[in-house]
Design a protein around this motif. Sequence first.
Motif, PDB file in Angstrom:
ATOM      1  N   ILE A  58      39.155  46.234  26.204  1.00 24.83           N
ATOM      2  CA  ILE A  58      39.745  45.041  27.061  1.00 24.83           C
ATOM      3  C   ILE A  58      40.629  44.847  27.990  1.00 24.83           C
ATOM      4  O   ILE A  58      40.643  44.288  28.905  1.00 24.83           O
ATOM      5  N   TYR A  59      41.926  45.936  27.684  1.00 26.10           N
ATOM      6  CA  TYR A  59      43.403  45.953  28.511  1.00 26.10           C
ATOM      7  C   TYR A  59      42.369  46.623  30.130  1.00 26.10           C
ATOM      8  O   TYR A  59      42.600  45.669  31.286  1.00 26.10           O
ATOM      9  N   LEU A  91      42.941  41.147  37.330  1.00 22.75           N
ATOM     10  CA  LEU A  91      44.087  40.608  37.582  1.00 22.75           C
ATOM     11  C   LEU A  91      44.107  41.285  39.694  1.00 22.75           C
ATOM     12  O   LEU A  91      44.365  40.983  40.238  1.00 22.75           O
ATOM     13  N   VAL A 141      40.796  43.926  31.577  1.00 23.77           N
ATOM     14  CA  VAL A 141      41.456  42.384  32.225  1.00 23.77           C
ATOM     15  C   VAL A 141      43.099  43.060  33.606  1.00 23.77           C
ATOM     16  O   VAL A 141      43.443  42.385  34.448  1.00 23.77           O
TER      17      VAL A 141
END
Length: 89
Positions: free
Chosen positions: A14-15, A22, A18
Amino acid sequence: MELMEITTFFSDAIYLVVMLVLVLIVPGLIIGLIIAVFQAATQVNEQTLSFLPKLVLTLLMVIFAGQWILQQLLDLFDRLFHSIPHVIG
């Protein structure tokens, strides 16, 4: 494989998602904000004036950050595939 390892793997995934979003989206958002301020100040309401720079910047980010993005995804899947024997056995 313990619950902690699975949780760590999913949190890392998930990181990574993200971070990849970004890298690709935030520069387009910043350019869009700058162009929106310019349009509001000059009262120019042209749709392509905001769309085209965001598109070009997003494509440039894919070109420049593409190798890093692929390397991050390959590292994640490499870790996943190397943990398969530990999950099965």
